[in-house]
Design a protein around this motif. Structure first.
Motif, PDB file in Angstrom:
ATOM      1  N   TYR A 192     104.138  68.257  92.537  1.00 32.95           N
ATOM      2  CA  TYR A 192     104.697  67.433  93.602  1.00 32.95           C
ATOM      3  C   TYR A 192     103.832  67.349  94.861  1.00 32.95           C
ATOM      4  CZ  TYR A 192     108.726  67.370  90.586  1.00 32.95           C
ATOM      5  OH  TYR A 192     109.549  67.184  89.502  1.00 32.95           O
ATOM      6  N   LYS A 193     102.624  67.844  94.793  1.00 33.68           N
ATOM      7  CA  LYS A 193     101.756  67.699  95.955  1.00 33.68           C
ATOM      8  C   LYS A 193     101.426  66.219  96.171  1.00 33.68           C
ATOM      9  CE  LYS A 193      97.539  68.637  93.285  1.00 33.68           C
ATOM     10  NZ  LYS A 193      96.420  69.588  93.072  1.00 33.68           N
ATOM     11  N   THR A 194     101.282  65.835  97.417  1.00 33.38           N
ATOM     12  CA  THR A 194     101.038  64.437  97.775  1.00 33.38           C
ATOM     13  C   THR A 194      99.749  64.337  98.578  1.00 33.38           C
ATOM     14  OG1 THR A 194     103.409  64.002  97.869  1.00 33.38           O
ATOM     15  CG2 THR A 194     101.968  62.406  98.956  1.00 33.38           C
ATOM     16  N   SER A 195      98.833  63.500  98.110  1.00 35.96           N
ATOM     17  CA  SER A 195      97.597  63.296  98.855  1.00 35.96           C
ATOM     18  C   SER A 195      97.890  62.480 100.110  1.00 35.96           C
ATOM     19  CB  SER A 195      96.567  62.562  97.995  1.00 35.96           C
ATOM     20  OG  SER A 195      96.958  61.212  97.800  1.00 35.96           O
ATOM     21  N   LEU A 196      96.998  62.558 101.076  1.00 36.20           N
ATOM     22  CA  LEU A 196      97.168  61.812 102.323  1.00 36.20           C
ATOM     23  C   LEU A 196      97.239  60.316 102.049  1.00 36.20           C
ATOM     24  CD1 LEU A 196      97.312  61.895 105.409  1.00 36.20           C
ATOM     25  CD2 LEU A 196      94.806  61.839 105.454  1.00 36.20           C
ATOM     26  N   ASN A 197      96.420  59.822 101.126  1.00 37.90           N
ATOM     27  CA  ASN A 197      96.411  58.389 100.820  1.00 37.90           C
ATOM     28  C   ASN A 197      97.748  57.929 100.243  1.00 37.90           C
ATOM     29  OD1 ASN A 197      93.787  58.318 101.684  1.00 37.90           O
ATOM     30  ND2 ASN A 197      92.889  58.306  99.649  1.00 37.90           N
ATOM     31  N   VAL A 198      98.298  58.726  99.323  1.00 38.96           N
ATOM     32  CA  VAL A 198      99.592  58.373  98.730  1.00 38.96           C
ATOM     33  C   VAL A 198     100.691  58.437  99.781  1.00 38.96           C
ATOM     34  CG1 VAL A 198     101.342  59.061  97.044  1.00 38.96           C
ATOM     35  CG2 VAL A 198      98.926  59.041  96.391  1.00 38.96           C
ATOM     36  N   LYS A 200     100.405  57.792 102.929  1.00 40.11           N
ATOM     37  CA  LYS A 200     100.306  56.587 103.760  1.00 40.11           C
ATOM     38  C   LYS A 200     100.827  55.363 103.022  1.00 40.11           C
ATOM     39  CE  LYS A 200      96.533  58.099 106.751  1.00 40.11           C
ATOM     40  NZ  LYS A 200      95.140  57.849 107.208  1.00 40.11           N
ATOM     41  N   LEU A 201     100.585  55.315 101.685  1.00 37.60           N
ATOM     42  CA  LEU A 201     101.104  54.193 100.903  1.00 37.60           C
ATOM     43  C   LEU A 201     102.630  54.250 100.839  1.00 37.60           C
ATOM     44  CD1 LEU A 201     100.504  51.685  99.230  1.00 37.60           C
ATOM     45  CD2 LEU A 201     100.223  53.154  97.215  1.00 37.60           C
ATOM     46  N   LYS A 202     103.193  55.444 100.828  1.00 39.41           N
ATOM     47  CA  LYS A 202     104.651  55.565 100.895  1.00 39.41           C
ATOM     48  C   LYS A 202     105.174  54.901 102.164  1.00 39.41           C
ATOM     49  CE  LYS A 202     105.521  59.825  98.272  1.00 39.41           C
ATOM     50  NZ  LYS A 202     106.063  61.210  98.348  1.00 39.41           N
ATOM     51  N   GLY A 203     104.471  55.123 103.271  1.00 38.42           N
ATOM     52  CA  GLY A 203     104.867  54.488 104.525  1.00 38.42           C
ATOM     53  C   GLY A 203     104.822  52.979 104.428  1.00 38.42           C
ATOM     54  N   TYR A 204     103.785  52.451 103.755  1.00 34.42           N
ATOM     55  CA  TYR A 204     103.674  51.001 103.567  1.00 34.42           C
ATOM     56  C   TYR A 204     104.874  50.476 102.768  1.00 34.42           C
ATOM     57  CZ  TYR A 204     102.169  46.588 101.502  1.00 34.42           C
ATOM     58  OH  TYR A 204     102.116  45.278 101.071  1.00 34.42           O
ATOM     59  N   VAL A 205     105.223  51.188 101.694  1.00 31.17           N
ATOM     60  CA  VAL A 205     106.349  50.751 100.860  1.00 31.17           C
ATOM     61  C   VAL A 205     107.638  50.742 101.669  1.00 31.17           C
ATOM     62  CG1 VAL A 205     107.803  51.383  98.883  1.00 31.17           C
ATOM     63  CG2 VAL A 205     105.309  51.473  98.681  1.00 31.17           C
ATOM     64  N   LEU A 206     107.890  51.796 102.418  1.00 34.20           N
ATOM     65  CA  LEU A 206     109.127  51.891 103.178  1.00 34.20           C
ATOM     66  C   LEU A 206     109.203  50.862 104.304  1.00 34.20           C
ATOM     67  CD1 LEU A 206     109.501  55.767 103.331  1.00 34.20           C
ATOM     68  CD2 LEU A 206     110.890  54.170 102.004  1.00 34.20           C
ATOM     69  N   GLN A 207     108.066  50.383 104.750  1.00 26.11           N
ATOM     70  CA  GLN A 207     108.052  49.355 105.793  1.00 26.11           C
ATOM     71  C   GLN A 207     108.176  47.948 105.220  1.00 26.11           C
ATOM     72  OE1 GLN A 207     104.380  50.263 107.894  1.00 26.11           O
ATOM     73  NE2 GLN A 207     105.514  51.174 109.587  1.00 26.11           N
ATOM     74  N   TYR A 229      94.441  51.426 100.472  1.00 30.65           N
ATOM     75  CA  TYR A 229      94.921  52.793 100.649  1.00 30.65           C
ATOM     76  C   TYR A 229      94.185  53.790  99.754  1.00 30.65           C
ATOM     77  CZ  TYR A 229      98.717  51.131 103.591  1.00 30.65           C
ATOM     78  OH  TYR A 229      99.448  50.593 104.630  1.00 30.65           O
ATOM     79  N   ASN A 230      93.262  53.279  98.935  1.00 30.11           N
ATOM     80  CA  ASN A 230      92.470  54.122  98.029  1.00 30.11           C
ATOM     81  C   ASN A 230      93.364  54.965  97.117  1.00 30.11           C
ATOM     82  OD1 ASN A 230      90.095  55.122  96.887  1.00 30.11           O
ATOM     83  ND2 ASN A 230      89.965  56.825  98.334  1.00 30.11           N
ATOM     84  N   VAL A 231      94.311  54.276  96.477  1.00 27.50           N
ATOM     85  CA  VAL A 231      95.259  54.919  95.574  1.00 27.50           C
ATOM     86  C   VAL A 231      95.115  54.291  94.195  1.00 27.50           C
ATOM     87  CG1 VAL A 231      97.709  55.259  95.062  1.00 27.50           C
ATOM     88  CG2 VAL A 231      96.888  55.508  97.403  1.00 27.50           C
ATOM     89  N   THR A 232      95.104  55.114  93.144  1.00 26.97           N
ATOM     90  CA  THR A 232      95.012  54.601  91.781  1.00 26.97           C
ATOM     91  C   THR A 232      96.390  54.164  91.296  1.00 26.97           C
ATOM     92  OG1 THR A 232      95.427  56.731  90.698  1.00 26.97           O
ATOM     93  CG2 THR A 232      93.134  56.230  91.322  1.00 26.97           C
ATOM     94  N   THR A 233      96.398  53.348  90.252  1.00 32.60           N
ATOM     95  CA  THR A 233      97.682  52.909  89.685  1.00 32.60           C
ATOM     96  C   THR A 233      98.484  54.095  89.162  1.00 32.60           C
ATOM     97  OG1 THR A 233      96.596  52.443  87.571  1.00 32.60           O
ATOM     98  CG2 THR A 233      96.829  50.611  89.109  1.00 32.60           C
TER      99      THR A 233
END
Length: 315
Positions: A192-198, A200-207, A229-233
């Protein structure tokens, strides 16, 4: 009893190759590798291999073996956690002498010389532990590594025991598994660790998500956003549960653009959504499913079907 037939087949074969589905999750990896670990621990002279593409985000659980075409000659092949044959990772699964399917998803393809499907199980990992208990009189043993792998799959597919699929049997199995010696805090940290990029993408989704009055929501993640956001699929799988606790949402879809397909992740708090997935090259559980769309226009069709499912649920 099917578990007895499966156990006897394992005893009979000297070479056993275990597959699972493409784009694996902890239950796929855990059931595949946990079963392999159990067999190797129980019968050290057997040749037991796991195959499929490695998944970097799950390498803390296991890595795949190199399996040659020759290894399939006279081998027992077991496919874990895969409802339809098109989604089996490594399509050489038919090259063995005998084929077994172990799965907890609703049946899409009825394949295998032995097919053990239990939709009441929380996970295929829970089924693997049941197999061990049923087969203990045939010389099957469990060890710490098998327990870690199977526990990880149960935790993953039950959402840390929060999903309705969690039953008395699930919790009983989990309680027995934690009696083995493995580092649960470290396992949870890796799962359940979350990278910084992921994050930030969570913030994008919630917005940027919206809620339709029918009670459904959709999120579009085109390639440009993933690149920004430099996040893989694969990493976007950590986002799919984000909308589950938001008031007013009954069902939701994430549309994640890959190179040649748009990956669709469907989730629900009531409406049945695996039928929608089946209409679009996918499948899964009534409340959690996946599909593939081949244009953004097709995602609009999926959104309309999701709306209809929510409206029907509310009637």
């Amino acid at each position: 009893m099917l578990t007895n037939k499966i156990a006897k087949s394992i005893v009979d074969y000297e070479t056993i190759i275990i597959h699972r589905h493409v784009r694996p999750d902890p239950d796929a990896f855990g059931s595949q590798a946990g079963l392999a670990e159990m067999i190797k621990h129980s019968f050290p002279v057997k040749k037991v291999m796991i195959t499929g593409k490695d998944e970097p985000s799950l390498e803390f659980l296991t890595k795949m073996d190199h399996v040659s075409d020759e290894d399939y000659e006279g081998a027992l092949v077991i496919v874990c956690d895969t409802a339809n044959q098109a989604r089996i990772d490594d399509q050489r699964y038919m090259k063995g002498d005998r084929l077994i399917k172990i799965d907890h998803h609703p049946v899409v393809d009825d394949y295998g010389d032995i097919s053990w499907v239990n939709t009441e199980a929380s996970s295929t990992c829970e089924m693997i532990y049941t197999l061990f208990k049923d087969a203990s009189d045939l010389g099957f043993h469990f060890n710490n590594q098998a327990a870690k792998l199977v526990y990880a799959g149960i935790v993953g597919d039950t959402g840390r025991f929060l999903f309705p699929s969690t039953t008395h049997a699930t919790l009983t199995s989990a309680a027995e598994l934690v009696s083995y010696s493995f580092d649960r805090p470290e396992l949870y940290k890796n799962m359940y660790k979350t990278s910084l990029n992921v994050a930030k993408l969570k913030g994008y989704v919630l917005q940027n998500f919206t809620v339709n009055e029918a009670g459904y929501s959709t999120v579009r993640l085109p390639k440009e956003i993933l690149e920004e956001y430099n996040v893989t699929t694969t990493e976007t799988s950590a986002l799919v549960g984000l909308l589950g606790d938001i008031e007013g949402i009954l069902a939701w879809a994430f549309f994640v653009e890959e190179e040649d397909v748009i990956r669709v992740r469907l989730r629900s708090r009531g409406p049945v959504i695996n039928k929608i997935a089946a209409n679009h090259n996918g499948g899964g559980h009534p409340m959690a499913a996946g599909a593939s769309a081949y244009s953004w226009e097709e995602t609009e069709d999926i959104a309309r079907e999701l709306k209809a499912a929510c409206q029907a649920f509310g009637q």
